[in-house]
Design an enzyme around this catalytic site. Structure first.
Site, PDB file in Angstrom:
ATOM      1  N   LYS A  98      -0.834  16.514  -2.657  1.00  0.00           N
ATOM      2  CA  LYS A  98      -2.144  16.196  -3.246  1.00  0.00           C
ATOM      3  C   LYS A  98      -2.975  15.336  -2.294  1.00  0.00           C
ATOM      4  O   LYS A  98      -4.150  15.618  -2.041  1.00  0.00           O
ATOM      5  CB  LYS A  98      -1.920  15.453  -4.566  1.00  0.00           C
ATOM      6  CG  LYS A  98      -3.071  14.609  -5.043  1.00  0.00           C
ATOM      7  CD  LYS A  98      -2.651  13.798  -6.262  1.00  0.00           C
ATOM      8  CE  LYS A  98      -3.578  12.661  -6.626  1.00  0.00           C
ATOM      9  NZ  LYS A  98      -3.432  11.456  -5.817  1.00  0.00           N
ATOM     10  N   ASN A  99      -2.361  14.290  -1.756  1.00  0.00           N
ATOM     11  CA  ASN A  99      -3.152  13.353  -0.958  1.00  0.00           C
ATOM     12  C   ASN A  99      -3.546  13.906   0.405  1.00  0.00           C
ATOM     13  O   ASN A  99      -4.480  13.405   1.018  1.00  0.00           O
ATOM     14  CB  ASN A  99      -2.425  12.009  -0.821  1.00  0.00           C
ATOM     15  CG  ASN A  99      -2.375  11.266  -2.149  1.00  0.00           C
ATOM     16  OD1 ASN A  99      -3.071  11.631  -3.085  1.00  0.00           O
ATOM     17  ND2 ASN A  99      -1.542  10.244  -2.232  1.00  0.00           N
ATOM     18  N   ARG A 140     -11.254   8.546  -7.140  1.00  0.00           N
ATOM     19  CA  ARG A 140     -11.397   7.606  -6.030  1.00  0.00           C
ATOM     20  C   ARG A 140     -11.472   8.325  -4.680  1.00  0.00           C
ATOM     21  O   ARG A 140     -12.190   7.906  -3.779  1.00  0.00           O
ATOM     22  CB  ARG A 140     -10.222   6.626  -6.044  1.00  0.00           C
ATOM     23  CG  ARG A 140     -10.377   5.548  -5.007  1.00  0.00           C
ATOM     24  CD  ARG A 140      -9.322   4.479  -5.146  1.00  0.00           C
ATOM     25  NE  ARG A 140      -9.322   3.589  -3.994  1.00  0.00           N
ATOM     26  CZ  ARG A 140     -10.038   2.487  -3.906  1.00  0.00           C
ATOM     27  NH1 ARG A 140     -10.850   2.132  -4.884  1.00  0.00           N
ATOM     28  NH2 ARG A 140      -9.975   1.738  -2.827  1.00  0.00           N
ATOM     29  N   CYS A 176      -7.238   6.231 -10.945  1.00  0.00           N
ATOM     30  CA  CYS A 176      -6.290   5.633 -11.881  1.00  0.00           C
ATOM     31  C   CYS A 176      -6.483   4.128 -11.942  1.00  0.00           C
ATOM     32  O   CYS A 176      -6.726   3.478 -10.930  1.00  0.00           O
ATOM     33  CB  CYS A 176      -4.864   5.945 -11.435  1.00  0.00           C
ATOM     34  SG  CYS A 176      -4.333   7.567 -11.956  1.00  0.00           S
ATOM     35  N   ARG A 203      -9.227  -2.246  -7.030  1.00  0.00           N
ATOM     36  CA  ARG A 203      -9.173  -1.361  -5.871  1.00  0.00           C
ATOM     37  C   ARG A 203     -10.465  -1.522  -5.068  1.00  0.00           C
ATOM     38  O   ARG A 203     -11.359  -0.677  -5.129  1.00  0.00           O
ATOM     39  CB  ARG A 203      -8.939   0.091  -6.312  1.00  0.00           C
ATOM     40  CG  ARG A 203      -7.580   0.243  -6.982  1.00  0.00           C
ATOM     41  CD  ARG A 203      -7.311   1.651  -7.431  1.00  0.00           C
ATOM     42  NE  ARG A 203      -6.809   2.503  -6.373  1.00  0.00           N
ATOM     43  CZ  ARG A 203      -6.390   3.745  -6.576  1.00  0.00           C
ATOM     44  NH1 ARG A 203      -6.410   4.260  -7.786  1.00  0.00           N
ATOM     45  NH2 ARG A 203      -5.952   4.486  -5.579  1.00  0.00           N
ATOM     46  N   PRO A 204     -10.564  -2.643  -4.332  1.00  0.00           N
ATOM     47  CA  PRO A 204     -11.791  -2.886  -3.577  1.00  0.00           C
ATOM     48  C   PRO A 204     -11.978  -1.879  -2.443  1.00  0.00           C
ATOM     49  O   PRO A 204     -11.049  -1.137  -2.105  1.00  0.00           O
ATOM     50  CB  PRO A 204     -11.604  -4.301  -3.026  1.00  0.00           C
ATOM     51  CG  PRO A 204     -10.164  -4.606  -3.122  1.00  0.00           C
ATOM     52  CD  PRO A 204      -9.552  -3.681  -4.118  1.00  0.00           C
ATOM     53  N   ASP A 232     -13.570  -2.971   0.553  1.00  0.00           N
ATOM     54  CA  ASP A 232     -14.038  -3.778   1.688  1.00  0.00           C
ATOM     55  C   ASP A 232     -13.562  -3.245   3.042  1.00  0.00           C
ATOM     56  O   ASP A 232     -14.304  -3.297   4.030  1.00  0.00           O
ATOM     57  CB  ASP A 232     -13.589  -5.242   1.506  1.00  0.00           C
ATOM     58  CG  ASP A 232     -12.076  -5.372   1.407  1.00  0.00           C
ATOM     59  OD1 ASP A 232     -11.479  -4.702   0.532  1.00  0.00           O
ATOM     60  OD2 ASP A 232     -11.485  -6.108   2.219  1.00  0.00           O
ATOM     61  N   ASP A 235       3.748   5.140  -5.383  1.00  0.00           N
ATOM     62  CA  ASP A 235       3.585   6.230  -6.346  1.00  0.00           C
ATOM     63  C   ASP A 235       4.911   6.663  -6.980  1.00  0.00           C
ATOM     64  O   ASP A 235       4.921   7.381  -7.980  1.00  0.00           O
ATOM     65  CB  ASP A 235       2.903   7.444  -5.683  1.00  0.00           C
ATOM     66  CG  ASP A 235       1.419   7.191  -5.439  1.00  0.00           C
ATOM     67  OD1 ASP A 235       0.888   6.186  -5.948  1.00  0.00           O
ATOM     68  OD2 ASP A 235       0.784   8.015  -4.743  1.00  0.00           O
ATOM     69  N   VAL A 241       1.858  -3.133  -3.634  1.00  0.00           N
ATOM     70  CA  VAL A 241       0.670  -2.401  -3.155  1.00  0.00           C
ATOM     71  C   VAL A 241      -0.482  -2.498  -4.151  1.00  0.00           C
ATOM     72  O   VAL A 241      -1.617  -2.819  -3.782  1.00  0.00           O
ATOM     73  CB  VAL A 241       1.023  -0.923  -2.856  1.00  0.00           C
ATOM     74  CG1 VAL A 241      -0.211  -0.156  -2.382  1.00  0.00           C
ATOM     75  CG2 VAL A 241       2.124  -0.834  -1.808  1.00  0.00           C
ATOM     76  N   ARG A 296      -3.715  15.674 -12.949  1.00  0.00           N
ATOM     77  CA  ARG A 296      -4.526  15.291 -11.790  1.00  0.00           C
ATOM     78  C   ARG A 296      -3.728  15.462 -10.501  1.00  0.00           C
ATOM     79  O   ARG A 296      -4.313  15.726  -9.441  1.00  0.00           O
ATOM     80  CB  ARG A 296      -4.944  13.818 -11.893  1.00  0.00           C
ATOM     81  CG  ARG A 296      -5.956  13.533 -12.960  1.00  0.00           C
ATOM     82  CD  ARG A 296      -6.375  12.095 -12.906  1.00  0.00           C
ATOM     83  NE  ARG A 296      -6.919  11.810 -11.569  1.00  0.00           N
ATOM     84  CZ  ARG A 296      -7.636  10.745 -11.269  1.00  0.00           C
ATOM     85  NH1 ARG A 296      -7.901   9.848 -12.199  1.00  0.00           N
ATOM     86  NH2 ARG A 296      -8.089  10.562 -10.052  1.00  0.00           N
TER      87      ARG A 296
HETATM   88  C1  UD1 Z   1      -3.823   6.268  -1.545  1.00  0.00           C
HETATM   89  C2  UD1 Z   1      -3.258   7.395  -2.372  1.00  0.00           C
HETATM   90  C3  UD1 Z   1      -2.469   6.846  -3.555  1.00  0.00           C
HETATM   91  C4  UD1 Z   1      -1.405   5.856  -3.073  1.00  0.00           C
HETATM   92  C5  UD1 Z   1      -2.017   4.808  -2.167  1.00  0.00           C
HETATM   93  C6  UD1 Z   1      -1.002   3.879  -1.544  1.00  0.00           C
HETATM   94  C7  UD1 Z   1      -4.905   9.137  -2.056  1.00  0.00           C
HETATM   95  C8  UD1 Z   1      -5.948  10.003  -2.666  1.00  0.00           C
HETATM   96  N1  UD1 Z   1      -4.349   8.224  -2.852  1.00  0.00           N
HETATM   97  O1  UD1 Z   1      -4.730   5.555  -2.374  1.00  0.00           O
HETATM   98  O2  UD1 Z   1      -1.831   7.935  -4.211  1.00  0.00           O
HETATM   99  O3  UD1 Z   1      -0.848   5.206  -4.189  1.00  0.00           O
HETATM  100  O4  UD1 Z   1      -2.754   5.430  -1.100  1.00  0.00           O
HETATM  101  O5  UD1 Z   1      -0.053   4.601  -0.846  1.00  0.00           O
HETATM  102  O6  UD1 Z   1      -4.543   9.313  -0.919  1.00  0.00           O
HETATM  103  N2  UD1 Z   1      -7.440  -2.042  -0.596  1.00  0.00           N
HETATM  104  C9  UD1 Z   1      -8.318  -3.085  -0.389  1.00  0.00           C
HETATM  105  N3  UD1 Z   1      -9.522  -2.791   0.199  1.00  0.00           N
HETATM  106  C10 UD1 Z   1      -9.864  -1.529   0.587  1.00  0.00           C
HETATM  107  C11 UD1 Z   1      -8.942  -0.476   0.356  1.00  0.00           C
HETATM  108  C12 UD1 Z   1      -7.733  -0.763  -0.243  1.00  0.00           C
HETATM  109  O7  UD1 Z   1      -8.045  -4.231  -0.725  1.00  0.00           O
HETATM  110  O8  UD1 Z   1     -10.959  -1.335   1.117  1.00  0.00           O
HETATM  111  C13 UD1 Z   1      -6.132  -2.328  -1.250  1.00  0.00           C
HETATM  112  C14 UD1 Z   1      -5.989  -1.626  -2.608  1.00  0.00           C
HETATM  113  O9  UD1 Z   1      -6.630  -2.353  -3.622  1.00  0.00           O
HETATM  114  C15 UD1 Z   1      -4.490  -1.583  -2.764  1.00  0.00           C
HETATM  115  C16 UD1 Z   1      -4.003  -1.400  -1.319  1.00  0.00           C
HETATM  116  O10 UD1 Z   1      -5.092  -1.776  -0.485  1.00  0.00           O
HETATM  117  O11 UD1 Z   1      -4.021  -2.798  -3.272  1.00  0.00           O
HETATM  118  C17 UD1 Z   1      -3.574   0.007  -0.990  1.00  0.00           C
HETATM  119  O12 UD1 Z   1      -4.639   0.880  -1.264  1.00  0.00           O
HETATM  120  P1  UD1 Z   1      -4.926   2.176  -0.394  1.00  0.00           P
HETATM  121  O13 UD1 Z   1      -3.859   2.338   0.623  1.00  0.00           O
HETATM  122  O14 UD1 Z   1      -6.329   2.127   0.067  1.00  0.00           O
HETATM  123  O15 UD1 Z   1      -4.790   3.297  -1.492  1.00  0.00           O
HETATM  124  P2  UD1 Z   1      -5.751   4.541  -1.733  1.00  0.00           P
HETATM  125  O16 UD1 Z   1      -6.204   5.070  -0.425  1.00  0.00           O
HETATM  126  O17 UD1 Z   1      -6.743   4.224  -2.753  1.00  0.00           O
END
Ligand code: UD1
Length: 430
Positions: free
Chosen positions: A22-23, A92, A116, A121-122, A124, A311, A333, A404
């Site tokens: 999926k990802n 997202r 989800c 989930r910022p 930044d 996950d 995470v 999903r």
């Molecule tokens: C992706 C995956 C999701 C998986 C996750 C972690 C997709 C579509 N989804 O989600 O299935 O659970 O990786 O392996 O690929 N964070 C920040 N700032 C940012 C971005 C992220 O603080 O700008 C934090 C998030 O809040 C979280 C952590 O980083 O605590 C990991 O998030 P991230 O790796 O970005 O996950 P996703 O890409 O959303």
């Protein structure tokens, strides 16, 4: 609203084929914007997140076509840079379209994304990186307007190896002028897959699979490609763990062993306690036989790849319910990934939650069926796993969350002999 009716305990027998990840698929769909042409994603899983991404692309002028071979996306005729609000807010991964839209059109308007509800989930890291590449960002309560007349290569150190931010910045850098160095990037197999895909299209990305990536900007990519994404390691892990938990005799095909090796090792280690457990691993498939008393697979702490995948955390908790001993899982995470515990409690589960660590006290056959509600995608899948090992019937509501990310979950389980039934239609958008 769609629900599952599940009767436990189940035994599993037969063969299940894992779908492409999926990802990977979601980011490859985003990357198709860069092509201004056509990509065939072979064997693309028909999951709700993919459907939503297709809807978003169609509403800005792209075309999508499902055939026996997979999903074809053609992005040649995109006519607007305003992504549809309602649909992007739902998912997202739609935010990963920002990088390619900027790279191709120099501007994009995107609403603040949904997904989800598993914690804060910022964005930044995405936004800081885009700024370093030359983007300017305006925002109001609902959306961002991001523009960049010229994206220029830069050295960007991510404060955390976010998967999505890594992918967005790779996508934004493919056409950037000069060289981009991304430092402390995510090394997840799906990030590697995206890089391999982009290079197959003509991008110049080096350091793939390592902590630092170098992207040399190119002027354009190929206009047409077909690609088979890597197998879904979370789906593989789900079927592997479920097969361990239940009495089973299962062959899991289309796997990437390297991406789930640690899990198979953990299960193999248990053979010293239970000789009824047997795992045989091939390069692209594995066979698991599981019989008799099952034991906890131990303690887990989620972390970025190659650590234990966040996950799989809820799935491992569900396994913890049905095995002998304690299973401890520390979530590092996401900060609020424990909503499924409220549902476990309805099944008679015993657990304690301290901060971001849950300890599951295995009760085996004492877990009973209940009326459950999916809290999110992986939490929902954990309810199916728990219900299949519990005594009696469960009703699981809001299974659109599961749809999903899991392709044909109920059908694949049925083919293994599990007693699970989807009722009230095969699609719901809630
Ligand atoms: C992706 C995956 C999701 C998986 C996750 C972690 C997709 C579509 N989804 O989600 O299935 O659970 O990786 O392996 O690929 N964070 C920040 N700032 C940012 C971005 C992220 O603080 O700008 C934090 C998030 O809040 C979280 C952590 O980083 O605590 C990991 O998030 P991230 O790796 O970005 O996950 P996703 O890409 O959303």
């Amino acid at each position: 609203m769609c629900k599952y009716l599940v009767s436990g305990p189940s035994t599993l027998y037969g063969e299940v084929k894992i779908s492409p990840a999926k990802n990977s698929v979601l980011t490859i769909i985003c990357a198709s914007i860069l092509l201004a042409g056509e990509v065939l994603i072979k064997d693309c899983p028909d999951i709700l997140d993919v459907r939503v991404m297709c809807e978003i692309l169609k509403s800005i002028g792209a075309t999508t076509l499902w055939t026996k071979e997979g999903l074809t996306v053609n992005t040649k005729n995109i006519f607007t840079t305003i992504l549809p609000k309602q649909k992007t807010a739902k998912i997202r991964a739609s935010f990963f379209m920002v990088g390619p839209m900027l790279a191709r059109f120099k501007t994009v308007t995107v609403s603040k994304p949904g997904g989800c509800k598993i914690g804060e989930r910022p964005l930044d890291i995405h936004l800081d990186g885009l700024k370093k590449l030359g983007a300017s960002i305006k925002e109001n309560e609902e959306e961002y307007l991001i523009t960049a007349n010229l994206l220029k290569g830069a050295k960007i150190t991510l404060r955390y190896p976010s998967v999505g931010a890594t992918e967005n910045l790779i996508l934004a850098s493919v056409f950037a002028k000069g060289e981009t160095n991304l430092i402390n990037v995510a090394k997840e197999p799906e990030v590697v897959d995206l890089c391999n895909y982009l290079n197959a299209c003509g991008a110049k990305i080096k350091g793939i699979g390592s902590q630092n990536l170098t992207i040399l900007g190119v002027e354009s990519l190929c206009k047409s490609i077909s690609y088979t994404p890597i197998p879904d390691r979370i789906e593989t892990g789900t079927f592997l763990l479920l097969s361990y938990l239940l009495d089973s005799n299962v062959q899991i095909t289309n796997i990437n062993l390297q991406n789930i090796y640690d899990l198979t090792k953990k299960i193999n280690n248990i053979t010293c306690k239970n000789s009824g457990i047997y795992v045989k691993i091939y390069s692209d498939k594995l066979y698991i036989r599981s019989k008799g008393e099952k034991y906890s697979l131990g303690d887990f702490t989620t972390s970025p790849y190659p650590g234990f995948a966040t996950d799989l955390h809820p799935i491992m908790s569900a396994v913890g319910l049905g095995v002998r001993g304690q299973t401890k899982i520390t979530e590092t995470v996401f900060d609020s990934r424990f909503m499924y515990l409220k549902e476990f409690a309805k099944m008679g589960a015993k657990f304690s939650l301290n901060g971001n660590t849950v300890t599951i006290f295995g009760k085996g056959e004492n877990i009973h069926g209940a009326h459950l509600v999916c809290p999110d995608l992986r939490g929902g899948a954990s309810l199916v796993v728990a219900s299949l090992s519990a005594q009696g019937d469960s009703v699981i509501e809001k299974v659109a969350y599961i749809m999903r990310g899991y392709s044909q979950f109920d059908k694949k389980l049925q083919s293994l002999g599990a007693k699970i039934k989807l009722i009230d239609g095969d699609y719901i958008d809630d």
